[in-house]
Every structure is written in structure tokens, then in C-alpha cells.
Motif scaffolding. Structure first.
Motif, mmCIF file in Angstrom:
data_model
loop_
_atom_site.group_PDB
_atom_site.id
_atom_site.type_symbol
_atom_site.label_atom_id
_atom_site.label_comp_id
_atom_site.label_asym_id
_atom_site.label_seq_id
_atom_site.Cartn_x
_atom_site.Cartn_y
_atom_site.Cartn_z
ATOM 1 N N ARG B 144 0.822 -1.214 0.000
ATOM 2 C CA ARG B 144 0.000 0.000 0.000
ATOM 3 C C ARG B 144 0.855 1.263 0.000
ATOM 4 N N LEU B 145 1.918 1.240 0.820
ATOM 5 C CA LEU B 145 2.811 2.409 0.848
ATOM 6 C C LEU B 145 3.590 2.527 -0.456
ATOM 7 N N ILE B 146 3.996 1.370 -1.004
ATOM 8 C CA ILE B 146 4.754 1.385 -2.259
ATOM 9 C C ILE B 146 3.903 2.018 -3.363
ATOM 10 N N LEU B 147 2.636 1.568 -3.467
ATOM 11 C CA LEU B 147 1.757 2.127 -4.487
ATOM 12 C C LEU B 147 1.373 3.565 -4.161
ATOM 13 N N GLY B 148 1.374 3.919 -2.864
ATOM 14 C CA GLY B 148 1.113 5.304 -2.474
ATOM 15 C C GLY B 148 2.135 6.240 -3.092
#
Lengths: 217, 220
Positions: B144-148
Motif C-alpha cells: 500500500r505504501l509502495i503504491l502510495g
């Protein structure tokens, strides 16, 4: 370097213009985000949708917003106020979330203890919640200040004077040093304002230093 | 308000969308630039960010450079690239990548770092190789953070792509700057509204995709 020296007065006056556009926007975004973030934090189920829509504001590209905003607030596209309001909105998009998280991190026990010893709602907010949320609020404010200072320059394509004018002039007349000077001055300005904010934070929250020292020893 | 009505009329007229310089082609160009810039910057930044997150090496440098990148004025980068490589798509593309890479790196390393160390240690104790730990544990859990980070980069590129027209490329900035130069307020405002709609639509798609991902077990 020669170019920068020869044009120093113009660079300095554009730097002042740049500050006059960015600092009011940063201050307004911060002051408006405090009540908005505090209220949003207490909305329970509405918290996330509200913060999400504030975040969506950040998705709006800056140049189109500079152009669309005048129909909503009645300014001219080239007015300084138009740019300041647009930058304030971008600042709010970032800062409301930081403020809500900062207030959300203040422990409920501490808040209840403040009320139990007879603090009024306002008193508890000003003397307990605000100082405890301070470090996180400062972190959010620093992000807003850096991004606002870099965003201002876009308004130069509309003819608003700022360090961005060094980019438009430099590009149209093919002067690389003009663009380089603009980039360097923008980054420098962002760093100086950031250091000032850190300094102000130390003055406003002197207890942080003693805590750090205690933790270190 | 009359300006707004005129702008909407301009956006909604079939004429504005047709032809080689119409809104249809400009929107497609805008999205194409965005996609190309994202593919290029993800190819550079994602491996770098994952390695930094996995090994912890170069972290201080990454934090510093992503912070400094936030201060970089987009218009400055794009005009500098314009003077350096000339008019066309190359200059804005360089600028897009310079602006998108730091966000993607920051998202990638913070995503990997946010994974519970005990889970990583457990995976290692099971005999997983560092590569397997990264691919089967750290990436899914930090997704989720990576795609954020990729989402933030997308927003930045869509916004900056509007400025590409200033250095001679296409995209939705074309009608915007054309309207600005000819004092055609309806065209300038109409083009701005289309950019805003595109940006919000793409971001909404990202949010929807992230929400779907969250339902898949094993992904955070």
C-alpha cells in the motif's frame, strides 16, 4: 555567476515577491488547518471521508487551479491574492491531514486528566492538546512550507512575478544561468525558511530539547 | 459565471474535441506522457527504493534527496531541460522522471521498512533467501505504501504535463496556453477544467485500486 551578479537586484526583488506570495499562504494554511484538523479528528466515521476529500484537493494541478479559482472568488488571474488563495488550498490539502493525525495522537487519558483538574475545553486545547501535538504539527508545517515555496513559480507563466519569472524569461531568451539561478534560489529559500521553522519550533517548544537530552544521556 | 458557461460550452462542443489539435488528441497525449513517464521512473526508482528498504543501505541519502526534490520547482526543471535538449517531448520527459523518481523511491523504501521486523526474521528463519523475503514478504506487506508513492508521482506528472506545452510538447497544456496567449478565456478555462477532471479521475482510479488490493489477504 557573472549573469547572477549582474542581475542581483532583480533576483533579490523577485525573491521578495516570491516570499510575499508563499509565506501568507503557508501561514493561512497552517492557521486554518488547526481547527479543521481538530474537528475532523473527532468526527468518527466521517473522519476518513473528510480527510480523503481534502487530500483530493491536492490532486488538482496548480496551473489549472490558478485559472479556475478566479471564477469562484472573483479575483483576476494575475492577482497576487489569486495565487495566495490557490496555494493556501494546496497547503490545506496537506496540512489538515497532518493536523488531524497530530491531534489524534494526543492520548485520551491526558485529555481527560486536563478536564478532571478543571480545565475548560479551550484551556485544555490551548495548554494541553496544542503543545502535545506541537512536534507533529511542526513536521506537517515544514512539508507545507517547502512544497508551497516550490509551487509558487508555476504562476510565472501567467505573468505573476516570483522567482518563477527567472524560468520564463530565461527560457524565452535562452539564458541558462537565469533558470539555474531561479532553481538555486528557490531551493535555498525553502531551506532557509525550513531552518527558521525549526528554530521557531525550538523557541515555542523548549521542553523538546530537554527531553532529547535526557533520552540521550 | 458567464466565463464558466462559455468554458463549459467550449468543452462540450464537438468541434473542440475533433481534429489533430482537438481535446481528444490532447487528452490522449496527456495520458500517454503520464504513462510513459511513470513506466520510466518506476523502472528506475522501484528497484532502487526496494533495495534501500531491504538493506537499509543508502537510506540517509534517500531521505535527504527525496526531501530536497520536494523543493525543486517543476517549471525550473522543465525549462532548463527545454534549453538543454531542445523543443519536443524529450525535455518534459526528463523533467517528469526527475520529479517522479523521488516519490516512488520514498514510497518503496518506507513500504518495505514498515513491514514488521519479526515477520521478516521469521521468513528468514524458515530458510527464505533475501530475494524471496523481498518478493514474497516485504513487497506484498508494504504494497500500500509502495503504491502510495506511485500515486503521488502520478499526480505530480499529470500536473507537470500541463507545463509540457510551455516547452513545445503537446498535452492538455496546449489549448490552455493557446487560450492564455490569445486572451481566449473560454478555451483557457475549459482546458483547465479538463485537466482537473483528468487528474481527479486518475486519482480516484488509484484509490479504487488500492481499496480492492486491501481486500486480498496477505496484502497490506
Amino acid at each position: 555567476m557573472d549573469w547572477a551578479l549582474a542581475n542581483l537586484p532583480r533576483i533579490l526583488s523577485l525573491t521578495v515577491d516570491h516570499l510575499l506570495l508563499s509565506l501568507p499562504a503557508v501561514a493561512a494554511a497552517f492557521l486554518l488547518a488547526l481547527p479543521l484538523g481538530r474537528v475532523a479528528d473527532r468526527l468518527g466515521r466521517l473522519r476518513e471521508p473528510l480527510l480523503g476529500s481534502a487530500g483530493l484537493l491536492y490532486a488538482i494541478p496548480s496551473l489549472p487551479l490558478f485559472i479556475v479559482l478566479p471564477i469562484l472568488i472573483g479575483t483576476g488571474v494575475r492577482d497576487a491574492l489569486n495565487v495566495i488563495v490557490a496555494l493556501t488550498l494546496f497547503g490545506l490539502a496537506l496540512m489538515v491531514r497532518s493536523a488531524a493525525d497530530a491531534f489524534g495522537a494526543v492520548s485520551q487519558d491526558v485529555r481527560l486528566a486536563a478536564v478532571a483538574v478543571g480545565q475548560s475545553r479551550w484551556g485544555a486545547f490551548l495548554t494541553v492538546e496544542l503543545p502535545l501535538a506541537g512536534p507533529a504539527l511542526l513536521a506537517g508545517l515544514r512539508v507545507v512550507s517547502v512544497s508551497t515555496i516550490s509551487l509558487v513559480s508555476v504562476s510565472a507563466v501567467l505573468g505573476v512575478a516570483s522567482l518563477g519569472s527567472l524560468f520564463t524569461d530565461g527560457f524565452q531568451r535562452g539564458i541558462v544561468p537565469s533558470i539555474a539561478a531561479g532553481i538555486i534560489m528557490t531551493v535555498l529559500l525553502a531551506v532557509v525558511v525550513d531552518l527558521l521553522l525549526v528554530g521557531l519550533g525550538r523557541l515555542a517548544m523548549p521542553w523538546q530539547r530537554t527531553q532529547a537530552r535526557r533520552a540521550g544521556s | 459565471m458567464t466565463h464558466l458557461m462559455e468554458a463549459l460550452q467550449w468543452v462540450l462542443s464537438a468541434e473542440s474535441w475533433a481534429g489533430p489539435g482537438g481535446l481528444g488528441v490532447r487528452t490522449a497525449e496527456h495520458l500517454w506522457y503520464t504513462l510513459l513517464a511513470l513506466v520510466l521512473s518506476t523502472a528506475i526508482a522501484l528497484p532502487a527504493g526496494l533495495v534501500i528498504g531491504h538493506t537499509g543501505r543508502g537510506r540517509a541519502l534517500a531521505v535527504l534527496s527525496t526531501g530536497a526534490a520536494r523543493a525543486l520547482p517543476t517549471l525550473g526543471i522543465i525549462t532548463l531541460a527545454g534549453l538543454a535538449v531542445g523543443i519536443g517531448l524529450k525535455a518534459p520527459m526528463i523533467a517528469f522522471v526527475v520529479l517522479a523518481v523521488p516519490s516512488i523511491i520514498a514510497g518503496a523504501y518506507s513500504g518495505v521498512e514498515a513491514v514488521d521486523r519479526r515477520v521478516v526474521d521469521a521468513a528468514r528463519a524458515q530458510g527464505l533467501s533475501p530475494w524471496q523475503v523481498l518478493v514474497t514478504v516485504e513487497v506484498p506487506l508494504g504494497l500500500r505504501l509502495i503504491l502510495g508513492g506511485v500515486r503521488l508521482a502520478t499526480l505530480q506528472v499529470i500536473a507537470t504535463a500541463t507545463l509540457a506545452a510551455y516547452v513545445g510538447a503537446g498535452g492538455l497544456g496546449r489549448p490552455l496556453f493557446l487560450g492564455l496567449r490569445n486572451h481566449d478565456y473560454a478555451m483557457m478555462l475549459g482546458a483547465s477544467l479538463v485537466v482537473i477532471a483528468v487528474a481527479i479521475l486518475v486519482d480516484a482510479l488509484f484509490i479504487a485500486a488500492l481499496r480492492i488490493l486491501r481486500r486480498i489477504p496477505g496484502i497490506h
